[in-house]
Design a protein around this motif. Structure first.
Motif, PDB file in Angstrom:
ATOM      1  N   GLY B 316     -24.808 -17.421  59.991  1.00  0.00           N
ATOM      2  CA  GLY B 316     -23.388 -17.204  60.184  1.00  0.00           C
ATOM      3  C   GLY B 316     -22.752 -18.042  61.277  1.00  0.00           C
ATOM      4  O   GLY B 316     -21.552 -18.022  61.453  1.00  0.00           O
ATOM      5  N   GLN B 317     -23.548 -18.782  62.020  1.00  0.00           N
ATOM      6  CA  GLN B 317     -22.999 -19.610  63.090  1.00  0.00           C
ATOM      7  C   GLN B 317     -22.935 -21.064  62.620  1.00  0.00           C
ATOM      8  O   GLN B 317     -23.962 -21.606  62.207  1.00  0.00           O
ATOM      9  CB  GLN B 317     -23.899 -19.556  64.339  1.00  0.00           C
ATOM     10  N   PRO B 318     -21.733 -21.693  62.701  1.00  0.00           N
ATOM     11  CA  PRO B 318     -21.684 -23.110  62.340  1.00  0.00           C
ATOM     12  C   PRO B 318     -22.480 -23.947  63.352  1.00  0.00           C
ATOM     13  O   PRO B 318     -22.416 -23.676  64.559  1.00  0.00           O
ATOM     14  CB  PRO B 318     -20.199 -23.462  62.408  1.00  0.00           C
ATOM     15  N   VAL B 319     -23.236 -24.910  62.860  1.00  0.00           N
ATOM     16  CA  VAL B 319     -24.038 -25.741  63.759  1.00  0.00           C
ATOM     17  C   VAL B 319     -23.812 -27.215  63.439  1.00  0.00           C
ATOM     18  O   VAL B 319     -23.388 -27.564  62.336  1.00  0.00           O
ATOM     19  CB  VAL B 319     -25.542 -25.430  63.628  1.00  0.00           C
ATOM     20  N   THR B 320     -24.082 -28.052  64.424  1.00  0.00           N
ATOM     21  CA  THR B 320     -24.030 -29.502  64.216  1.00  0.00           C
ATOM     22  C   THR B 320     -25.459 -30.024  64.295  1.00  0.00           C
ATOM     23  O   THR B 320     -26.185 -29.685  65.232  1.00  0.00           O
ATOM     24  CB  THR B 320     -23.204 -30.192  65.325  1.00  0.00           C
ATOM     25  N   ILE B 321     -25.835 -30.793  63.314  1.00  0.00           N
ATOM     26  CA  ILE B 321     -27.190 -31.341  63.326  1.00  0.00           C
ATOM     27  C   ILE B 321     -27.103 -32.865  63.322  1.00  0.00           C
ATOM     28  O   ILE B 321     -26.728 -33.476  62.330  1.00  0.00           O
ATOM     29  CB  ILE B 321     -27.995 -30.837  62.115  1.00  0.00           C
ATOM     30  N   GLY B 322     -27.422 -33.465  64.464  1.00  0.00           N
ATOM     31  CA  GLY B 322     -27.300 -34.914  64.582  1.00  0.00           C
ATOM     32  C   GLY B 322     -28.630 -35.618  64.697  1.00  0.00           C
ATOM     33  O   GLY B 322     -28.691 -36.842  64.689  1.00  0.00           O
ATOM     34  N   SER B 323     -29.703 -34.850  64.828  1.00  0.00           N
ATOM     35  CA  SER B 323     -31.015 -35.467  64.980  1.00  0.00           C
ATOM     36  C   SER B 323     -32.074 -34.455  64.543  1.00  0.00           C
ATOM     37  O   SER B 323     -31.796 -33.259  64.484  1.00  0.00           O
ATOM     38  CB  SER B 323     -31.260 -35.841  66.438  1.00  0.00           C
ATOM     39  N   PRO B 324     -33.288 -34.931  64.253  1.00  0.00           N
ATOM     40  CA  PRO B 324     -34.358 -33.993  63.889  1.00  0.00           C
ATOM     41  C   PRO B 324     -34.600 -32.959  64.992  1.00  0.00           C
ATOM     42  O   PRO B 324     -34.941 -31.807  64.695  1.00  0.00           O
ATOM     43  CB  PRO B 324     -35.572 -34.901  63.715  1.00  0.00           C
ATOM     44  N   THR B 325     -34.390 -33.360  66.249  1.00  0.00           N
ATOM     45  CA  THR B 325     -34.573 -32.400  67.337  1.00  0.00           C
ATOM     46  C   THR B 325     -33.588 -31.235  67.191  1.00  0.00           C
ATOM     47  O   THR B 325     -33.971 -30.066  67.338  1.00  0.00           O
ATOM     48  CB  THR B 325     -34.360 -33.105  68.690  1.00  0.00           C
ATOM     49  N   ASP B 326     -32.325 -31.561  66.888  1.00  0.00           N
ATOM     50  CA  ASP B 326     -31.329 -30.501  66.653  1.00  0.00           C
ATOM     51  C   ASP B 326     -31.804 -29.581  65.540  1.00  0.00           C
ATOM     52  O   ASP B 326     -31.754 -28.357  65.656  1.00  0.00           O
ATOM     53  CB  ASP B 326     -29.980 -31.103  66.204  1.00  0.00           C
ATOM     54  N   ALA B 327     -32.246 -30.203  64.442  1.00  0.00           N
ATOM     55  CA  ALA B 327     -32.649 -29.417  63.273  1.00  0.00           C
ATOM     56  C   ALA B 327     -33.787 -28.477  63.642  1.00  0.00           C
ATOM     57  O   ALA B 327     -33.759 -27.285  63.310  1.00  0.00           O
ATOM     58  CB  ALA B 327     -33.066 -30.352  62.137  1.00  0.00           C
ATOM     59  N   LEU B 328     -34.772 -29.001  64.351  1.00  0.00           N
ATOM     60  CA  LEU B 328     -35.908 -28.157  64.735  1.00  0.00           C
ATOM     61  C   LEU B 328     -35.457 -27.026  65.648  1.00  0.00           C
ATOM     62  O   LEU B 328     -35.927 -25.900  65.529  1.00  0.00           O
ATOM     63  CB  LEU B 328     -36.983 -29.007  65.417  1.00  0.00           C
ATOM     64  N   ASN B 329     -34.526 -27.337  66.563  1.00  0.00           N
ATOM     65  CA  ASN B 329     -34.027 -26.286  67.447  1.00  0.00           C
ATOM     66  C   ASN B 329     -33.321 -25.183  66.664  1.00  0.00           C
ATOM     67  O   ASN B 329     -33.322 -24.035  67.084  1.00  0.00           O
ATOM     68  CB  ASN B 329     -33.058 -26.865  68.479  1.00  0.00           C
ATOM     69  N   HIS B 330     -32.732 -25.547  65.523  1.00  0.00           N
ATOM     70  CA  HIS B 330     -32.078 -24.541  64.691  1.00  0.00           C
ATOM     71  C   HIS B 330     -33.028 -23.947  63.665  1.00  0.00           C
ATOM     72  O   HIS B 330     -32.607 -23.223  62.770  1.00  0.00           O
ATOM     73  CB  HIS B 330     -30.856 -25.147  63.983  1.00  0.00           C
ATOM     74  N   GLY B 331     -34.283 -24.313  63.744  1.00  0.00           N
ATOM     75  CA  GLY B 331     -35.263 -23.703  62.860  1.00  0.00           C
ATOM     76  C   GLY B 331     -35.346 -24.334  61.480  1.00  0.00           C
ATOM     77  O   GLY B 331     -35.805 -23.702  60.540  1.00  0.00           O
ATOM     78  N   ILE B 332     -34.914 -25.602  61.359  1.00  0.00           N
ATOM     79  CA  ILE B 332     -35.019 -26.278  60.064  1.00  0.00           C
ATOM     80  C   ILE B 332     -36.138 -27.320  60.132  1.00  0.00           C
ATOM     81  O   ILE B 332     -36.174 -28.137  61.053  1.00  0.00           O
ATOM     82  CB  ILE B 332     -33.710 -26.995  59.691  1.00  0.00           C
ATOM     83  N   ALA B 333     -37.056 -27.277  59.203  1.00  0.00           N
ATOM     84  CA  ALA B 333     -38.135 -28.264  59.163  1.00  0.00           C
ATOM     85  C   ALA B 333     -38.108 -28.961  57.811  1.00  0.00           C
ATOM     86  O   ALA B 333     -37.659 -28.391  56.813  1.00  0.00           O
ATOM     87  CB  ALA B 333     -39.483 -27.594  59.386  1.00  0.00           C
ATOM     88  N   TYR B 334     -38.579 -30.206  57.789  1.00  0.00           N
ATOM     89  CA  TYR B 334     -38.514 -30.996  56.557  1.00  0.00           C
ATOM     90  C   TYR B 334     -39.856 -31.673  56.297  1.00  0.00           C
ATOM     91  O   TYR B 334     -40.327 -32.476  57.105  1.00  0.00           O
ATOM     92  CB  TYR B 334     -37.402 -32.047  56.678  1.00  0.00           C
ATOM     93  N   LEU B 335     -40.448 -31.352  55.184  1.00  0.00           N
ATOM     94  CA  LEU B 335     -41.697 -31.970  54.770  1.00  0.00           C
ATOM     95  C   LEU B 335     -41.354 -33.151  53.872  1.00  0.00           C
ATOM     96  O   LEU B 335     -40.827 -32.976  52.779  1.00  0.00           O
ATOM     97  CB  LEU B 335     -42.548 -30.942  54.012  1.00  0.00           C
ATOM     98  N   SER B 336     -41.662 -34.360  54.371  1.00  0.00           N
ATOM     99  CA  SER B 336     -41.194 -35.564  53.685  1.00  0.00           C
ATOM    100  C   SER B 336     -41.967 -35.821  52.398  1.00  0.00           C
ATOM    101  O   SER B 336     -43.117 -35.431  52.243  1.00  0.00           O
ATOM    102  CB  SER B 336     -41.327 -36.758  54.608  1.00  0.00           C
ATOM    103  N   GLU B 337     -41.292 -36.510  51.477  1.00  0.00           N
ATOM    104  CA  GLU B 337     -41.949 -36.879  50.227  1.00  0.00           C
ATOM    105  C   GLU B 337     -42.886 -38.068  50.443  1.00  0.00           C
ATOM    106  O   GLU B 337     -43.773 -38.312  49.637  1.00  0.00           O
ATOM    107  CB  GLU B 337     -40.904 -37.254  49.176  1.00  0.00           C
ATOM    108  N   ASP B 338     -42.660 -38.832  51.521  1.00  0.00           N
ATOM    109  CA  ASP B 338     -43.468 -40.025  51.752  1.00  0.00           C
ATOM    110  C   ASP B 338     -44.477 -39.739  52.852  1.00  0.00           C
ATOM    111  O   ASP B 338     -44.227 -39.947  54.035  1.00  0.00           O
ATOM    112  CB  ASP B 338     -42.562 -41.209  52.143  1.00  0.00           C
ATOM    113  N   ARG B 339     -45.621 -39.229  52.409  1.00  0.00           N
ATOM    114  CA  ARG B 339     -46.619 -38.772  53.350  1.00  0.00           C
ATOM    115  C   ARG B 339     -47.082 -39.872  54.285  1.00  0.00           C
ATOM    116  O   ARG B 339     -47.216 -39.685  55.479  1.00  0.00           O
ATOM    117  CB  ARG B 339     -47.801 -38.269  52.514  1.00  0.00           C
ATOM    118  N   ARG B 340     -47.330 -41.048  53.721  1.00  0.00           N
ATOM    119  CA  ARG B 340     -47.945 -42.122  54.509  1.00  0.00           C
ATOM    120  C   ARG B 340     -46.968 -42.779  55.473  1.00  0.00           C
ATOM    121  O   ARG B 340     -47.346 -43.194  56.548  1.00  0.00           O
ATOM    122  CB  ARG B 340     -48.561 -43.177  53.601  1.00  0.00           C
TER     123      ARG B 340
END
Lengths: 377, 498, 329
Positions: B316-340
């Motif tokens: 319910g809180q609007p957030v700004t995500i400008g970097s992976p660090t921001d995303a992680l701080n907001h609890g968002i993680a991303y598993l990339s399709e390009d493993r290598r």
């Protein structure tokens, strides 16, 4: 509005040509500005001083361009100059009757032999060029020291023609001399420029530096060409060694120290990208001339001490690298974004437009054929 | 058969196996002179392997290839080209610093020692003209658009006098206008007698350009027919025809509160107007073709390539995500399709990779890493996910694909995200590892994590998701619940035939 | 233990070379194991090896800093100029000189990170430019007459037989090992060097780490320059000229990959000790300094060539090829 046709004519030029033209313009601008500030600047003496002092770095810049174009680097050129200069001088001291051309041949052959060591190690040994040539930078210097046993070859033990050659002039007009050594350097530069632009192997060197994977796919023999580019760079350094002997007269075992980074700087200022694939020998030549013009001109400005020249040169190198990269990036951005219409770019491209065009700083300059060959299946 | 069409390239009973994966099984494909032959199939159907075999990058395990009636065994792409088979890809492999003309002629072995630039440019102009391509031969190829660069590659193939030209998703990065132009060039090729193998996910394009179409599925050849005998429905059915029951069955549960909510998210020129929300304990699947913008939405949520429009709301809180660090701080993680390239640091150890995103947690005073805690957590995740490795100090490069995938998953589980974005979580791993990954996804959802799963494997999306978002060409086509979705309807939305 | 040896093959080899060098030197020269000689061994190249320690970080991180020797000269020149022409307390002058080194690093780091330019070229410009700045400050003068305590610190033993700089090197090596091997920062240095993109995708502050390393490199070079000034008792614009290639050679010889991502502080320390001992031993045997240099050059090439040839031969054997990666059809 009248400038539009001129502009579009410029735009049609290949980027290498544009770079060469801009260097000529910069040199002209420098000469004009210094001419306003310095009394009696437009003298034959100054022209002669620049042309004689630049000869060695000019040839080495060409040598460097040859290897940097295919994504390598040759840090051993300074030591190669030393070996070639010393061996040639030593030969002349013992065979004063030998024909000058024999001396040139010896210098070039010595350089080519040393270059082939670099080439073998890089192309077939799989050792990054920066490591090989850092090693041979030390090793070649050791060879010449061992051989010389600390003794210098002095100018008075050399045949007279060596000393005369330094001052010898092909044509002279109003105090402006075209020195023989400079004329030779120009011939070499133009010849090499022609070879790289016109010979098939020359274009293939560019291809290897531009995209090693695509070069392998196109069946270009990268190892062999890399090998020969080092032989060529060594041969040119050998010629520079001959010039060194002619210019300095007295040759010691430390002859040519420090020239390696000067040659890289000249090539980079001349628009030869350290990431390979672009730049010309003519550009490297103009880069060397621009550097020497600035150096020697700054000395003549009364308000500026001669000690400013390196500081100015450092800034110059930085500026030319930055403008180059900005230009290149603009080019690739045009390529990247123009495809986006109502359809979307492929996701990999949209992520990081620079990721594919800006390779990691270290890997690329020293990247070599063998690294590219470890394509995983 | 007479006076039937003349076969150019014939592949018979070709098989190729990589470790546990049977990439191609007894495949047969015949290309005729002057035809455009479309090859369609899902990701993993074996199309790329087939191209690599035909161009000499891979050696087939079994089977025969004939080119113009002679045995064809190229060995490497350069000799495949010389013998008459060339391929161009979605991302052209050109020399950016060389001119168009040089790019066309660089691979030629028969053009002598000297390069006559003028003649070469004339020849290039002639080749380009034959193909109706309007390009200046003296221009550097790096300055061209992707479409222009592809045109250069086509011209190169023509100058090499190829008999077979393989085009692997050539339209993926082109605008509609550019696709039209490409198709004009393809028709020209056909007139010149070339056999074109055209690979595309876009069925509308297949119907527009192809004379015949072959469907591959799971490394097998399913059918080859004249295009006039095929309907879209038939093609889609043959492409997907796998039974979803082979997948893990999700544990039914009521989703919780909305965790992540996205409204009108956009990134200029990439995607637009994307709105959805994900609840705790829910798996939201993202279906669509490669290049439909799914990964781009994920990268915007993860801050790698931030959005430039719309809002992201977490709890319910609007957030700004400008970097992976921001995303992680907001609890968002991303598993990339390009493993290598983007997922794992291949030369580093299993532990290092697992704790990379959470290093701060193991940092004591003076920046010292608490190795004991780090190894304890890594060992815990290794056991929980069943990562098979000689030791936790082993470089991940030494692990099998499936175990690498699990190590990458472990990295993100260790970050204990509220929202986990999985991008092609089972691509390129074997069946066993795939089932294990599916079991974890279910387990994570049950533990209350909100999961976004991007996958081009349609049966997987259908089996694993509570709801399915379908994207096409940068915009969200719609969201279906699992009960309203089947393979045909989702595929139809993804290819734009519905 | 054998696991360790397998993953630290290069360190084991270097250790062997070092032991052989030491034994050979001890047999050949009676003076070799004397305390004076051991101190001297470090003493003569002390500034180079201090900078080599930080250079290892930079190269492991996937970058390079060619400007270090010029920054040494620049910082020393700043110190000398302040001493010569201002009434500033000498300690303040030292601090400003160190700050100048750090600033030089910061500028180059920012250019590399923000403009995404290759550090090889940026620091080549730095090499020329900061040397030029040192010359601008000092012209062709030699500036000396530093406070007596400064000269004494630079030239006399401080603790037991060890002068300040040798102690600094020892401490720097210990800290560097600790940071690289044990801390989160060190971990990031490796991971960024091995893949900057993976690091970025894992929320690691790639740019911040790189800039910090360049600042540290500049600061350390500045510090080494000040130490060198104290050892020499005077400063010229050419101070430490051409040191950069020696420094980089030692790091690469230590098994640090020029492509980044691998190498250990132990390897770098062993390489430093090996180079110093070879030079020292050959020096005691009255072998010319230049041969010492050549030997190091040979070692450098061999250190990459030999493993390459070995793996090439291995790959020619049956079943020795690289493992097939999984299919990505």
């Amino acid at each position: 509005m009248s400038s539009i046709p001129a502009l579009s004519a410029l735009r049609r030029l290949r980027p290498d040509r544009l770079k060469e033209l801009s260097l000529v313009a910069l040199i002209a601008l420098a000469v004009i500005i210094f001419g306003l500030v310095v009394d009696g600047y437009y003298s034959g003496r100054f022209f002669n001083r620049v042309t004689t002092s630049a000869v060695i770095v000019v040839i080495l810049a060409a040598a460097q361009a040859l290897v940097v174009i295919s994504r390598n680097v040759d840090l051993s050129v300074g030591s190669t100059v030393g070996v070639a200069a010393y061996l040639t001088a030593d030969f002349l001291q013992n065979n004063s009757g030998a024909h000058p051309l024999i001396a040139v041949l010896i210098a070039v052959a010595v350089g080519a032999a040393l270059g082939s060591i670099n080439g073998l190690l890089v192309a077939y040994g799989g050792v990054p060029a920066i490591i090989v040539t850092l090693g041979t930078l030390a090793l070649f210097r050791t060879l010449v020291s061992l051989y010389s046993d600390g003794a210098n070859v002095t100018a008075d033990s050399l045949p007279d023609w060596v000393i005369e050659l330094n001052g010898s002039t092909i044509v002279s007009a109003g105090g402006f001399d075209l020195r023989t050594t400079f004329a030779v350097a120009i011939v070499v530069i133009l010849g090499l420029q022609w070879l790289l632009a016109r010979m098939r192997w020359g274009r293939r060197l560019y291809a290897i530096g531009s995209n090693p994977d695509a070069a392998a796919q196109a069946g270009i023999p990268a190892r062999r060409l890399t090998m020969w580019s080092f032989v060529g760079s060594g041969a040119l350094a050998g010629l520079a060694g001959f010039m060194f002997m002619v210019r300095v007269g007295t040759v010691s075992a430390t002859a040519g120290s420090g020239l390696e980074l000067q040659s890289v700087a000249a090539a980079v200022v001349g628009g030869v990208s350290i990431l390979g694939g672009t730049g010309t020998v003519l550009g490297a030549f103009l880069g060397a001339i621009l550097i020497d013009t600035l150096r020697l001109s700054l000395v003549r400005v009364p308000q500026v001490s001669e000690f400013w020249r390196d500081a100015v040169l450092g800034v110059l190198v930085l500026i030319s690298v930055i403008t180059d990269s900005v230009l290149t990036r603009r080019l690739s951005r045009r390529a990247g974004s123009a495809g986006v219409g109502n359809r979307m770019e492929a996701s990999t491209q949209a992520v990081e437009p620079t990721a594919s065009t800006a390779p990691s700083p270290i890997t690329t300059p020293v990247g070599l054929a063998t690294r590219e060959e470890s394509i995983d299946v | 058969m007479n006076p039937g069409p003349e076969p150019v390239l014939e592949l018979r009973l070709v098989s190729k196996r990589f470790g546990a994966t049977q990439a191609l099984a007894d495949v047969e494909l015949i290309l005729y002179r002057s035809e455009v032959h479309a090859l369609v199939g899902e990701n993993g159907a074996g199309k790329s392997t087939l191209i690599k075999i035909a161009t000499g990058i891979y050696e087939p395990d079994t089977g025969t290839m004939e080119l113009g009636g002679h045995v064809f065994d190229p060995g490497d792409p350069a000799s495949a080209q010389r013998q008459g088979v060339a391929a161009i890809y979605q991302e052209p492999s050109i020399f950016p610093d060389l001119s168009v003309a040089e790019n066309i002629f660089i691979g030629h072995q028969d053009r002598g020692l000297l390069v006559d630039r003028k003649r070469m440019e004339q020849d290039a102009a002639e080749v380009l003209q034959r193909l109706d391509i309007d390009l200046d031969p003296s221009q550097p190829a790096g300055a061209l658009t992707v479409a222009g660069q592809q045109a250069v590659e086509i011209a190169k193939a023509i100058s090499l006098d190829v008999k077979v030209l393989i085009m692997d998703e050539p339209t993926a990065a082109l605008s509609a206008h550019e696709v039209d132009r490409l198709f004009r060039q393809v028709r020209r090729l056909k007139q010149l007698g070339v056999a074109v193998l055209f690979i595309s996910h876009r069925l509308d394009e297949v119907f527009e350009i192809a004379d015949r179409v072959s469907v591959f599925r799971d490394g097998r050849h399913i059918s080859s027919r004249p295009i006039t005998d095929v309907t879209e429905e038939l093609m889609v059915r043959e492409m997907v025809g796998r039974d979803p029951s082979e997948f893990f069955i999700r544990t039914p549960q009521e989703p919780g509160q909305v965790v992540l909510s996205v409204e009108d998210l956009a990134r200029h020129g990439v995607f637009r107007d994307v709105s959805f929300d994900v609840r705790a304990g829910e798996v939201l699947g993202f279906a669509g073709l490669v290049g439909a913008g799914r990964t781009d939405v994920a990268l915007a949520l993860f801050g790698v390539a931030p959005a430039d429009g719309g809002t992201i709301t977490i709890d319910g809180q609007p957030v700004t995500i400008g970097s992976p660090t921001d995303a992680l701080n907001h609890g968002i993680a991303y598993l990339s399709e390009d493993r290598r390239k983007l997922g794992l640091s291949m030369t580093q150890s299993v532990t290092t990779n697992i704790t990379l995103a959470t290093l701060d947690r193991y940092t004591l005073s003076f920046g010292l890493i608490d190795h004991e805690a780090e190894n304890r957590d890594a060992a815990g995740l290794r056991d929980r996910l069943g990562i098979r490795t000689a030791s936790l100090d082993t470089p991940v490069d030494n692990l099998s694909g499936g175990n690498q995938q699990k190590a990458m998953l472990a990295k993100w589980l260790n970050a204990e995200p509220r929202v986990l974005i999985l991008d092609e979580p089972t691509r390129g791993i074997d069946v066993g590892a795939k089932a294990e990954v599916h079991r974890f996804i279910d387990e994570l959802a049950r533990s209350g994590m909100a999961i976004i799963m991007i996958s081009s494997d349609l049966p997987e999306v259908l089996a694993m998701s509570d709801r399915i978002a379908i994207m096409r060409e940068g915009s969200l086509q719609g969201i279906r619940t699992r009960d309203d979705a089947d393979q045909e309807s989702v595929m139809a939305m993804a290819v734009g035939v519905a | 233990m054998s696991e360790w040896a397998r993953s630290h093959r290069w360190e084991v080899v270097l250790g062997g070379v070092l032991v052989i060098t030491i034994v050979a030197n001890a047999i050949l020269s009676p003076y070799y194991l004397g305390l004076d000689n051991i101190v001297n061994l470090f003493w003569l190249s002390i500034e180079k090896i201090i900078v080599a320690v930080i250079m290892a970080f930079v190269i492991i991180n996937g970058e390079i800093d060619l400007s270090v020797a010029s920054v040494m000269g620049f910082s020393a020149a700043v110190l000398a100029t302040l001493h010569e022409s201002t009434g500033l307390p000498f300690v303040a002058a030292i601090l400003i000189a160190l700050a100048a080194g750090a600033l030089a690093g910061l500028i180059q780091g920012l250019v590399v990170v923000k403009l995404q330019l290759p550090s090889l070229v940026v620091t080549l410009a730095g090499l020329i430019g900061f040397r030029g700045a040192a010359r601008v400050l000092l012209e062709d003068r030699s500036v000396g007459e530093f406070p007596e305590w400064f000269d004494r610190l630079g030239q006399r033993a401080l603790l037991g037989p060890f002068p300040l700089a040798v102690i600094v090197f020892g401490v720097a090596l210990a800290i560097a090992w600790f940071v690289l091997d044990r801390t989160a920062f060190g971990r990031k240095v490796y991971v960024i060097g091995s893949s900057a993109e993976v690091s970025r995708y894992s929320g690691v502050d790639v740019d911040g780490v790189k800039i910090r390393l360049f600042v540290m490199s500049g600061l350390t070079a500045g510090f080494a320059g000040v130490l060198f000034a104290a050892r020499l008792g005077s400063v010229r614009g050419s101070l430490a000229e051409f040191f950069e290639l020696d420094i980089i050679t030692m790091v690469l010889l230590g098994g640090v990959s020029i492509f980044g991502g691998s190498g250990t502080m132990l390897g770098v320390a062993l390489a430093i000790f090996t180079v110093l001992n070879i030079r020292n031993g050959l020096g005691l045997a009255n072998v010319d300094g230049i041969i010492q240099t050549g030997t190091v050059g040979l070692l450098l090439i061999g250190s990459v060539l030999v493993p390459n040839l070995a793996s090439h031969i291995r790959s020619r054997l049956p079943f020795g090829g690289p493992p097939l990666s999984t299919a990505d059809t």
